[in-house]
Design a protein around this motif. Sequence first.
Motif, PDB file in Angstrom:
ATOM      1  N   GLY A 160      17.365 -65.136  33.408  1.00 19.12           N
ATOM      2  CA  GLY A 160      18.154 -63.925  33.286  1.00 19.12           C
ATOM      3  C   GLY A 160      19.135 -63.643  34.386  1.00 19.12           C
ATOM      4  N   TYR A 161      19.246 -64.502  35.411  1.00 19.05           N
ATOM      5  CA  TYR A 161      20.175 -64.252  36.500  1.00 19.05           C
ATOM      6  C   TYR A 161      21.522 -64.902  36.199  1.00 19.05           C
ATOM      7  N   PRO A 162      22.642 -64.172  36.392  1.00 15.05           N
ATOM      8  CA  PRO A 162      23.960 -64.735  36.056  1.00 15.05           C
ATOM      9  C   PRO A 162      24.333 -65.908  36.940  1.00 15.05           C
ATOM     10  N   VAL A 163      24.917 -66.928  36.332  1.00 13.45           N
ATOM     11  CA  VAL A 163      25.326 -68.138  37.041  1.00 13.45           C
ATOM     12  C   VAL A 163      26.838 -68.320  36.990  1.00 13.45           C
ATOM     13  N   LEU A 216      26.914 -67.151  31.322  1.00  9.47           N
ATOM     14  CA  LEU A 216      25.836 -68.135  31.394  1.00  9.47           C
ATOM     15  C   LEU A 216      24.817 -67.664  32.415  1.00  9.47           C
ATOM     16  N   VAL A 217      23.554 -67.576  32.006  1.00  8.95           N
ATOM     17  CA  VAL A 217      22.486 -67.100  32.875  1.00  8.95           C
ATOM     18  C   VAL A 217      21.408 -68.169  32.979  1.00  8.95           C
ATOM     19  N   GLN A 276      21.474 -70.755  29.905  1.00 11.80           N
ATOM     20  CA  GLN A 276      21.603 -70.408  28.505  1.00 11.80           C
ATOM     21  C   GLN A 276      22.750 -69.414  28.338  1.00 11.80           C
ATOM     22  N   VAL A 277      23.344 -69.422  27.151  1.00 14.01           N
ATOM     23  CA  VAL A 277      24.411 -68.483  26.842  1.00 14.01           C
ATOM     24  C   VAL A 277      23.785 -67.116  26.603  1.00 14.01           C
TER      25      VAL A 277
END
Length: 292
Positions: free
Chosen positions: A218-221, A206-207, A170-171
Amino acid sequence: MLLCAVLAAALMFVDLRFTRMEPVRAQLSTLVAPIQWVVSLPSDVLNWGALALSDQRALVEENRRLREQILTLSHRVQRMASLTAENVRLRELLDATREHDIPFITAELLSLDPDPFTHRMVIDRGRRDGVFVGQPVMDASGLVGQVTAVSAYSSRVLLVADASHALPIQVNRNGLRFIIQGTGQYEALSVLHVPDTADIREGDLLVTSGLAGRFPSGYPVARVTQVVHDPGEPFARVDARPVAQLQRSRHFLLLFPPEPPEAPGRGGWTVRLDPVAIRAALGAAGPLEEVP
């Protein structure tokens, strides 16, 4: 040579059509684990030698930089403590479910897959450490991938850059949800099926969205690098760059996300309940939006 070629083809066919080769592969990986450790030993020895022979001035300079970094991180931690307390109070006002810390273990890189068409690696944690298939793998910057095979002392990890890897994201700015897929290149990912009118911009973080229950939310991708709008096309082309250091990291975290709650369904089926989807349905997360 002909016999070996026929045997290899037969093993590949059996591995493709049947699942009985999984335990055999796990046992072979256990046997190969000492060889992988021996192969990584020269690199570890060189790193130790470079550290032992470092100039004192370089060590003093590095120590100074580390002290400055500690001060900076301490300031951020103090600010984060205030924000965390504020977040707890707001969640109590909303009567929302309290979020718990996710346990983890550390792991180190053993080897990389030499196949140029795949992006996989082997780490030094296995079944004896509680590692399981599908477990998320992180580095200091963001999501690296997920575990695809486990032996007693090592595990294979599929990187997010692999063309066969996809996950829901998700953004971070507005909560729009999409699917991101690897392109076969370490520095490029592709966001799939983005409507041409979607509010997504270059630089957006994007997480993980937490949908499907495999990756915690909630983890950054990745970070969006390009958004191309083609006239007359219903979907925009969105490119992103992984935030994890896929080609540099040697140390990783293996997360142990909690199991999503399960409720028995009719006919013996099991229904998995996603807390994020439930809160969205109840209206606590704002207006409902269509999931691509």
